[in-house]
Design a protein around this motif. Structure first.
Motif, PDB file in Angstrom:
ATOM      1  N   UNK A 117       0.841  -1.200   0.000  1.00 27.47           N
ATOM      2  CA  UNK A 117       0.000   0.000   0.000  1.00 27.47           C
ATOM      3  C   UNK A 117       0.872   1.245   0.000  1.00 27.47           C
ATOM      4  N   UNK A 118       0.336   2.369  -0.507  1.00 26.32           N
ATOM      5  CA  UNK A 118       1.149   3.592  -0.553  1.00 26.32           C
ATOM      6  C   UNK A 118       1.307   4.231   0.814  1.00 26.32           C
ATOM      7  N   UNK A 119       2.395   4.973   0.955  1.00 24.44           N
ATOM      8  CA  UNK A 119       2.644   5.726   2.178  1.00 24.44           C
ATOM      9  C   UNK A 119       3.462   6.958   1.851  1.00 24.44           C
ATOM     10  N   UNK A 120       3.687   7.799   2.847  1.00 27.12           N
ATOM     11  CA  UNK A 120       4.465   9.027   2.677  1.00 27.12           C
ATOM     12  C   UNK A 120       5.939   8.727   2.943  1.00 27.12           C
ATOM     13  N   UNK A 121       6.785   9.000   1.954  1.00 33.74           N
ATOM     14  CA  UNK A 121       8.223   8.813   2.122  1.00 33.74           C
ATOM     15  C   UNK A 121       8.893  10.052   2.711  1.00 33.74           C
ATOM     16  N   UNK A 122       8.373  11.214   2.373  1.00 36.00           N
ATOM     17  CA  UNK A 122       8.953  12.461   2.861  1.00 36.00           C
ATOM     18  C   UNK A 122       7.964  13.600   2.701  1.00 36.00           C
ATOM     19  N   UNK A 123       8.162  14.645   3.477  1.00 35.87           N
ATOM     20  CA  UNK A 123       7.268  15.796   3.417  1.00 35.87           C
ATOM     21  C   UNK A 123       8.046  17.051   3.766  1.00 35.87           C
ATOM     22  N   UNK A 124       7.497  18.194   3.380  1.00 32.78           N
ATOM     23  CA  UNK A 124       8.114  19.474   3.726  1.00 32.78           C
ATOM     24  C   UNK A 124       7.069  20.575   3.613  1.00 32.78           C
ATOM     25  N   UNK A 125       7.205  21.565   4.455  1.00 34.29           N
ATOM     26  CA  UNK A 125       6.357  22.754   4.379  1.00 34.29           C
ATOM     27  C   UNK A 125       7.227  23.944   4.014  1.00 34.29           C
ATOM     28  N   UNK A 126       6.596  24.971   3.477  1.00 41.79           N
ATOM     29  CA  UNK A 126       7.303  26.225   3.201  1.00 41.79           C
ATOM     30  C   UNK A 126       6.393  27.393   3.549  1.00 41.79           C
ATOM     31  N   UNK A 127       6.884  28.275   4.418  1.00 42.25           N
ATOM     32  CA  UNK A 127       6.176  29.501   4.756  1.00 42.25           C
ATOM     33  C   UNK A 127       7.039  30.701   4.394  1.00 42.25           C
ATOM     34  N   UNK A 128       6.488  31.672   3.690  1.00 37.41           N
ATOM     35  CA  UNK A 128       7.241  32.901   3.408  1.00 37.41           C
ATOM     36  C   UNK A 128       7.653  33.590   4.700  1.00 37.41           C
ATOM     37  N   UNK A 129       8.651  34.456   4.627  1.00 32.47           N
ATOM     38  CA  UNK A 129       9.185  35.082   5.838  1.00 32.47           C
ATOM     39  C   UNK A 129       8.401  36.317   6.281  1.00 32.47           C
ATOM     40  N   UNK A 130       7.644  36.929   5.393  1.00 33.70           N
ATOM     41  CA  UNK A 130       7.010  38.199   5.760  1.00 33.70           C
ATOM     42  C   UNK A 130       5.751  37.976   6.599  1.00 33.70           C
ATOM     43  N   UNK A 131       5.513  38.925   7.528  1.00 26.04           N
ATOM     44  CA  UNK A 131       4.373  38.853   8.434  1.00 26.04           C
ATOM     45  C   UNK A 131       3.644  40.197   8.458  1.00 26.04           C
ATOM     46  N   UNK A 132       2.325  40.122   8.405  1.00 30.02           N
ATOM     47  CA  UNK A 132       1.458  41.296   8.507  1.00 30.02           C
ATOM     48  C   UNK A 132       0.794  41.266   9.878  1.00 30.02           C
ATOM     49  N   UNK A 133       1.149  42.203  10.728  1.00 31.73           N
ATOM     50  CA  UNK A 133       0.633  42.204  12.089  1.00 31.73           C
ATOM     51  C   UNK A 133      -0.864  42.570  12.092  1.00 31.73           C
ATOM     52  N   UNK A 134      -1.665  41.703  12.700  1.00 32.38           N
ATOM     53  CA  UNK A 134      -3.108  41.937  12.709  1.00 32.38           C
ATOM     54  C   UNK A 134      -3.484  43.164  13.535  1.00 32.38           C
ATOM     55  N   UNK A 135      -2.683  43.491  14.521  1.00 31.03           N
ATOM     56  CA  UNK A 135      -2.950  44.708  15.304  1.00 31.03           C
ATOM     57  C   UNK A 135      -2.870  45.942  14.421  1.00 31.03           C
ATOM     58  N   UNK A 136      -1.946  45.946  13.454  1.00 31.93           N
ATOM     59  CA  UNK A 136      -1.835  47.078  12.535  1.00 31.93           C
ATOM     60  C   UNK A 136      -3.067  47.173  11.645  1.00 31.93           C
ATOM     61  N   UNK A 137      -3.568  46.020  11.201  1.00 34.30           N
ATOM     62  CA  UNK A 137      -4.795  46.020  10.397  1.00 34.30           C
ATOM     63  C   UNK A 137      -5.937  46.655  11.165  1.00 34.30           C
ATOM     64  N   UNK A 138      -6.078  46.253  12.431  1.00 31.15           N
ATOM     65  CA  UNK A 138      -7.174  46.779  13.248  1.00 31.15           C
ATOM     66  C   UNK A 138      -7.072  48.277  13.448  1.00 31.15           C
ATOM     67  N   UNK A 139      -5.859  48.780  13.704  1.00 24.01           N
ATOM     68  CA  UNK A 139      -5.707  50.210  13.982  1.00 24.01           C
ATOM     69  C   UNK A 139      -5.927  51.049  12.728  1.00 24.01           C
ATOM     70  N   UNK A 140      -5.562  50.548  11.575  1.00 25.26           N
ATOM     71  CA  UNK A 140      -5.696  51.314  10.341  1.00 25.26           C
ATOM     72  C   UNK A 140      -7.110  51.266   9.768  1.00 25.26           C
ATOM     73  N   UNK A 141      -7.783  50.125   9.934  1.00 20.89           N
ATOM     74  CA  UNK A 141      -9.076  49.924   9.278  1.00 20.89           C
ATOM     75  C   UNK A 141     -10.256  49.973  10.239  1.00 20.89           C
ATOM     76  N   UNK A 142      -9.976  50.081  11.532  1.00 19.21           N
ATOM     77  CA  UNK A 142     -11.070  50.113  12.494  1.00 19.21           C
ATOM     78  C   UNK A 142     -11.801  48.801  12.600  1.00 19.21           C
ATOM     79  N   UNK A 143     -11.088  47.704  12.416  1.00 16.83           N
ATOM     80  CA  UNK A 143     -11.668  46.366  12.506  1.00 16.83           C
ATOM     81  C   UNK A 143     -11.129  45.672  13.746  1.00 16.83           C
ATOM     82  N   UNK A 144     -11.738  44.553  14.158  1.00 20.40           N
ATOM     83  CA  UNK A 144     -11.190  43.813  15.299  1.00 20.40           C
ATOM     84  C   UNK A 144      -9.727  43.487  15.058  1.00 20.40           C
ATOM     85  N   UNK A 145      -8.857  43.823  15.988  1.00 21.00           N
ATOM     86  CA  UNK A 145      -7.418  43.692  15.736  1.00 21.00           C
ATOM     87  C   UNK A 145      -6.928  42.255  15.602  1.00 21.00           C
TER      88      UNK A 145
END
Length: 457
Positions: free
Chosen positions: A3-31
């Motif tokens: 039966x088939x199985x997983x031989x290997x796996x990997x994830x990739x996440x970009x390095x940049x982050x958008x702070x949700x607190x900044x979204x809230x302060x600029x747009x008046x939405x829940x931070x």
């Protein structure tokens, strides 16, 4: 054949982050809390798929029999994006590469096809929401890849799979639209929740189990993410996508996070509720402890660079900023891209068989000893190097100035000048160690110009 199985796996996440607190302060939405994972201006689903796929193939595993690429944000239509992923990974031409695109459920189709054919499934997405929307706050960009083979050599064996299809106008996006639309959350929840319970129970019963050790629930419907884990509770861990809704990458990132934490012998139930419900039950083998991905999802999440909200909007084309007063790049042409495909997509140089001098890009005539046509191809995409010198250009055309270019001396030979990705000028110095990353240099007249950049090692 086992039966088939997983031989290997990997994830990739970009390095940049958008702070949700900044979204809230600029747009008046829940931070909200924390930060949203954001792909850089030079990343798209294709480049992130290459990053995830390369991390799997670098683990001394066999080449896949086929490559299936799932995304809801393809770089092209009417063209196979998986072909560029295939080229970026330096795979042999005899390996099939195919897109499975259009919806979050595409990931399940890619998974099934890859598992059946002992291939590779790669999931990648860039999710865009309207400014101030829940999609903008709760989405995420990322990729994951899984290589399949016989369960005799697997880190996780597939015990059971079940699917149930449901036509439901819960979430949709018209072709050409930058962001999705969604019906009232409660409408989708009422349809999905009973289906999740039913399919999960059937999958467990097929394997003779009543409960899994780890449960991962992913769905474009946020109500399902809140309610379904409660309905399936009792496991060692019950989680959702680690970065928020990531489209077709949801399933892969959620499973990668579970594999990072699972112990040999543990079972993992992945449930995806999108246009129906799909469930996959796996059991970790003894090989998992020594063959996990080297950098877990949790570490990738912690390693981030903040990006201002206005800059992020300009990267997504939602705000048009004044460009540098320099000529925009010309459209890349198809014929030269085809002629130099191994160099452009796989960063393959040449090494003189006579004197050992490495040429980047590849050459017919050796610059050191003058021999002609005495070259051996040298794949360099996984090479590391040292910054010999660098410059910061604040006038060159770029969606995110300034442009940093570095002359890199590669370990084992070879020197080339590369743009540096995901870095600030103060991050570099002579002697800084760098590796390579597949990126989009620019887009001109609807043509993407892919090549390699340096990044901090």
């Amino acid at each position: 054949m086992s039966a088939p199985g997983i031989l290997g796996y990997a994830s990739y996440l970009p390095r940049y982050r958008l702070q949700r607190a900044e979204l809230g302060s600029l747009l008046g939405t829940p931070p909200g809390k924390g930060a949203r994972v954001v792909a850089s201006f030079d990343e798209d689903s294709t480049t992130m798929a290459v990053a995830a796929g390369a991390a799997v193939l670098n683990a001394d595993l066999p080449a896949p029999a086929a490559l299936y690429f799932a995304t809801t944000s393809p770089a092209y239509f009417d063209k196979t994006n998986a072909a560029a992923v295939h080229a970026g990974l330096g795979l042999p031409t005899g390996i099939l590469a195919a897109d499975v695109a259009g919806s979050a459920r595409s990931a399940v189709a890619a998974w099934r096809a890859a598992a059946a054919g002992r291939g590779m499934a790669v999931f990648a997405d860039v999710r865009v929401g309207r400014p101030g929307s829940a999609d903008e706050r709760a989405g995420g960009d990322g990729a994951a890849a899984f290589l399949f083979g016989d369960s005799d050599h697997a880190i996780a064996e597939i015990l059971a799979e079940r699917s149930s299809t449901l036509e439901l106008l819960d979430r949709w996006r018209l072709p050409g639209a930058p962001s999705a639309e969604q019906w009232e959350e409660r409408f989708g929840l009422e349809a999905y929740l009973p289906l999740v319970r039913e399919v999960a129970q059937e999958t467990l019963a097929e394997a003779g189990l009543t409960q899994a050790d780890h449960v991962v629930v992913v769905s474009p419907n946020s109500g399902v993410l809140k309610q379904a884990p409660k309905a399936l509770s009792g496991a060692v861990s019950t989680t959702t996508s680690p970065i928020g809704h990531a489209g077709a990458a949801d399933l892969g990132l959620g499973l990668a996070d579970a594999l990072d934490r699972a112990e040999p012998g543990h079972t993992i139930l992945v449930v995806s509720a999108a246009d129906g419900c799909d469930a996959i039950l796996l059991r970790a083998t003894d090989a998992l402890a020594r063959k996990r991905q080297t950098r877990p999802v949790s570490a990738e999440i912690e390693d981030g660079i903040d990006v201002p909200y206005v800059t992020y909007l300009s990267w997504r084309g939602l705000v048009e900023r004044e460009p540098p007063r320099r000529p925009e790049p010309e459209r890349p042409a198809g014929p030269p891209s085809r002629r130099t495909g191994d160099w452009k997509f796989a960063f393959t140089g040449s090494r003189c068989r006579e004197c050992g001098f490495t040429h980047l890009p590849p050459q017919r005539v050796c610059k050191q000893c003058g021999r002609t046509d005495e070259m051996a191809a040298v794949p360099m995409a996984t090479a590391r190097g040292t910054v010999a010198t660098y410059t910061v250009d604040r006038l060159a055309f770029s969606p995110s100035p300034p442009v940093i270019d570095a002359v890199v001396d590669f370990d084992g030979g070879g020197r080339y000048t590369l743009e540096v990705a995901d870095a600030l000028p103060d991050d570099l110095a002579v002697g800084t160690r760098v590796s390579l990353t597949f990126r989009k240099l620019f887009t001109a007249q609807n043509v993407h110009n892919y090549f390699w950049k340096a990044r901090l090692a």
